[in-house]
Structures are given as C-alpha cells and as structure tokens.
Scaffold this motif. Structure first.
Motif, PDB file in Angstrom:
ATOM      1  N   GLN A  36     -10.562  -0.864  -1.179  1.00  0.00           N
ATOM      2  CA  GLN A  36     -11.130  -2.126  -0.724  1.00  0.00           C
ATOM      3  C   GLN A  36     -12.609  -2.011  -0.380  1.00  0.00           C
ATOM      4  O   GLN A  36     -13.408  -2.847  -0.768  1.00  0.00           O
ATOM      5  CB  GLN A  36     -10.343  -2.633   0.492  1.00  0.00           C
ATOM      6  CG  GLN A  36     -10.892  -3.927   1.054  1.00  0.00           C
ATOM      7  CD  GLN A  36      -9.953  -4.554   2.068  1.00  0.00           C
ATOM      8  OE1 GLN A  36      -8.943  -3.963   2.448  1.00  0.00           O
ATOM      9  NE2 GLN A  36     -10.281  -5.758   2.487  1.00  0.00           N
ATOM     10  N   ASP A  87      -6.435  -0.536  -4.683  1.00  0.00           N
ATOM     11  CA  ASP A  87      -5.839  -1.121  -3.476  1.00  0.00           C
ATOM     12  C   ASP A  87      -6.798  -2.160  -2.912  1.00  0.00           C
ATOM     13  O   ASP A  87      -7.818  -1.807  -2.336  1.00  0.00           O
ATOM     14  CB  ASP A  87      -5.564  -0.024  -2.446  1.00  0.00           C
ATOM     15  CG  ASP A  87      -4.622  -0.501  -1.342  1.00  0.00           C
ATOM     16  OD1 ASP A  87      -4.354  -1.724  -1.262  1.00  0.00           O
ATOM     17  OD2 ASP A  87      -4.157   0.349  -0.565  1.00  0.00           O
ATOM     18  N   SER A 108       0.831  -1.206   0.000  1.00  0.00           N
ATOM     19  CA  SER A 108       0.000   0.000   0.000  1.00  0.00           C
ATOM     20  C   SER A 108       0.861   1.250   0.000  1.00  0.00           C
ATOM     21  O   SER A 108       0.531   2.238  -0.673  1.00  0.00           O
ATOM     22  CB  SER A 108      -0.917   0.029   1.222  1.00  0.00           C
ATOM     23  OG  SER A 108      -1.916  -0.951   1.099  1.00  0.00           O
TER      24      SER A 108
HETATM   25  P1  ADP Z   1      -3.724  -2.460   3.737  1.00  0.00           P
HETATM   26  O1  ADP Z   1      -4.661  -3.612   3.777  1.00  0.00           O
HETATM   27  O2  ADP Z   1      -3.917  -1.579   2.546  1.00  0.00           O
HETATM   28  O3  ADP Z   1      -2.291  -2.818   3.980  1.00  0.00           O
HETATM   29  P2  ADP Z   1      -3.887  -1.592   6.437  1.00  0.00           P
HETATM   30  O4  ADP Z   1      -5.087  -2.174   7.093  1.00  0.00           O
HETATM   31  O5  ADP Z   1      -2.529  -2.155   6.660  1.00  0.00           O
HETATM   32  O6  ADP Z   1      -4.190  -1.507   4.888  1.00  0.00           O
HETATM   33  O7  ADP Z   1      -3.814  -0.047   6.754  1.00  0.00           O
HETATM   34  C1  ADP Z   1      -4.944   0.769   6.608  1.00  0.00           C
HETATM   35  C2  ADP Z   1      -4.489   2.218   6.827  1.00  0.00           C
HETATM   36  O8  ADP Z   1      -3.781   2.324   8.059  1.00  0.00           O
HETATM   37  C3  ADP Z   1      -3.551   2.701   5.742  1.00  0.00           C
HETATM   38  O9  ADP Z   1      -3.847   4.055   5.441  1.00  0.00           O
HETATM   39  C4  ADP Z   1      -2.166   2.602   6.352  1.00  0.00           C
HETATM   40  O10 ADP Z   1      -1.305   3.616   5.853  1.00  0.00           O
HETATM   41  C5  ADP Z   1      -2.456   2.801   7.825  1.00  0.00           C
HETATM   42  N1  ADP Z   1      -1.545   2.009   8.661  1.00  0.00           N
HETATM   43  C6  ADP Z   1      -1.086   0.757   8.421  1.00  0.00           C
HETATM   44  N2  ADP Z   1      -0.265   0.346   9.388  1.00  0.00           N
HETATM   45  C7  ADP Z   1      -0.208   1.361  10.287  1.00  0.00           C
HETATM   46  C8  ADP Z   1       0.469   1.541  11.522  1.00  0.00           C
HETATM   47  N3  ADP Z   1       1.276   0.622  12.027  1.00  0.00           N
HETATM   48  N4  ADP Z   1       0.254   2.699  12.181  1.00  0.00           N
HETATM   49  C9  ADP Z   1      -0.536   3.640  11.662  1.00  0.00           C
HETATM   50  N5  ADP Z   1      -1.206   3.536  10.507  1.00  0.00           N
HETATM   51  C10 ADP Z   1      -1.044   2.408   9.827  1.00  0.00           C
END
Ligand code: ADP
Ligand code: ADP
Length: 223
Positions: free
Chosen positions: A88, A164, A43
């Motif tokens: 998504q 995404d 992502s």
């Molecule tokens: P994806 O399925 O696209 O990887 P995530 O569920 O990992 O999405 O992340 C959703 C949102 O949270 C995204 O905008 C991402 O940048 C943010 N994010 C992911 N990991 C972290 C984290 N450790 N701390 C803060 N924000 C996060």
C-alpha cells in the motif's frame, strides 16, 4: 496446473481466527482480486499464498509444488526468486534514487550494480516515469512512488506478483492509472497477479474477483 493455490487454509493469530478454511486457485497469467470487508482475512490469505505466513492447517501450492512445508529459508529464497511484491505504501527506501529502488530485488539476488540498473531503466519508460530515474524516492509524488514500487515488483520478472492494496494510499484517478499499468505490464509479462483490495473499482481491473468473508472464500464474481 495452477500458478498459485490455497487449499482449505486455516490460520489463527492466538485466539483470533483469521482464515477458517480458505481455498483459491489462480491460473498462470491470471489476475485475481481478493475482495472483502476489513478484517475478513484478505491480507492473511495473501501472506499465506506468498509464503510469508504458514497456515495452521491446509496447503499452499506454487507451480505444482507444495510450499507451506518448506523451511523458512527455502520460502525466503522462493519469495526472492519467484515472487514480486507491491504494498500500500510503496515501501521504497527514501534515501535511494528511484532507479536504485527498482534495481533492489536484482541487487539482493546478487546482480552487479551496473547490470541491475540497466535492467531497471526500461521500466521508467514503460511506466511513464521518464526523467525520474535519479530522483530520490522520498521526493516522488504518491502516484510516482507506487509506479516505482510496481517496477520494483516486476523487475526480476516474478512468476507471481502479490499486491496488497497497491492503490490504497492514492486518490481514485491516480489509483486507476497505477492499476492500468499494473494490468498492462502483468499481461505483457505473463505474470500471475494476486491483488488484495477493498475497492470494487480497483478489483474491476482483475480478470476475476473472489470475496473473502469471515476467513473463507465464499463467493465468485465472473469478470
Ligand atoms: P490491511 O490493510 O492489509 O488489512 P492492517 O492495517 O489490517 O492491514 O494490518 C497491518 C499489519 O498489522 C499487518 O501486517 C497485519 O498482519 C497486522 N495486524 C492486523 N491486525 C492485527 C492485530 N489485531 N494485531 C496485531 N497485528 C495486526
Ligand atoms: P483484511 O486484510 O481482510 O483486513 P487481515 O487478514 O488483516 O484482514 O486480518 C484478519 C483477522 O486477523 C483480523 O481479525 C485481524 O485483526 C487479525 N490479524 C491479522 N494480522 C494479525 C496479527 N499479526 N496479529 C493478530 N491478529 C491479526
């Protein structure tokens, strides 16, 4: 010339390295799937390519121009005028009708309402959504909502569509139907697609797959 390209991109969130020198080049009209395990940086790479995030180091090139050095406002205009997005969970506005949701990018670019709706409507037939134009989007099924989101992503005829996990919230049959429509529409329009997915079955719809591991694009699978 590539349509969109990341060159040796490094990006950390505080102490957390997300990208450690990621490079990928996508040709005009090509559909590329970015695969890899959860947390590998997929992502983040997509957000860098789309001008949402700015790399700490490295470069992003779109259509022969470096875009990571543009101002926040310039990148925002670029996203609005040249890029389309599908996420998504559709992220439709539930109170608006399906056709109003599809028309949104055109309205945000200053089109008049009637003209925007006229542009939006043909997408309903193209994506098998006939009769749902006036349905409030909060009342659509998951698969219908993702097809509306796809129409919204393509309605302004973007150069690049960023998707995404566009089928991540759908069952596999519905997800494959959405991918089929995405690929068919993108090829018809000549739209370049950068798709993030962790599902091999979904990635198989792309022209080419790249694998992100530990913040690097380190494997290529011909398709
Ligand atoms: P994806 O399925 O696209 O990887 P995530 O569920 O990992 O999405 O992340 C959703 C949102 O949270 C995204 O905008 C991402 O940048 C943010 N994010 C992911 N990991 C972290 C984290 N450790 N701390 C803060 N924000 C996060
Ligand atoms: P993927 O899409 O492959 O699941 P991401 O690009 O979402 O991976 O995340 C890569 C790494 O960066 C993970 O360690 C994730 O927790 C972290 N990360 C992503 N977004 C954020 C954020 N907004 N803040 C802090 N950490 C983040």
């Amino acid at each position: 010339m590539t349509a969109i390209e990341a060159r040796d991109v490094v990006l950390s969130f505080g102490e957390t390295p997300a990208l450690r020198g990621a490079s990928v080049a996508v040709d005009p009209g090509e559909i590329v799937a970015i695969m890899g395990p959860s947390g590998s940086g997929k992502s983040t790479l997509l957000h860098c390519l789309a001008g949402i995030l700015v790399p700490d180091t490295g470069e992003i090139h779109f259509d022969g121009h470096r875009i990571d050095t543009l101002s926040e406002q310039e990148r925002s205009m670029l996203r609005r005028d040249r890029f389309g997005f599908v996420f998504q969970f559709g992220q439709l506005v539930p109170e608006l009708t399906a056709e109003e949701n599809v028309a949104l990018p055109l309205l945000l670019s200053g089109a008049r309402r009637a003209a925007a709706l006229a542009e939006a409507r043909p997408w309903f037939a193209r994506l098998g959504l006939d009769g749902l134009e006036r349905r409030r989007s909060g009342e659509l099924s998951g698969g219908q909502a993702q097809r509306v989101a796809l129409a919204r992503g393509l309605v302004a005829r973007p150069k690049v569509l960023f998707a995404d996990e566009p089928t991540g919230a759908l069952d596999s049959l519905t997800g494959e139907q959405v991918m089929d429509l995405l690929v068919t529409s993108a090829h018809e329009e000549g739209t370049t697609v950068v798709l993030v997915t962790h599902e091999a079955r979904i990635a198989a719809y792309a022209d080419r797959q790249v694998i992100v591991r530990d913040g690097k694009v380190n494997a290529l699978v011909g398709a």
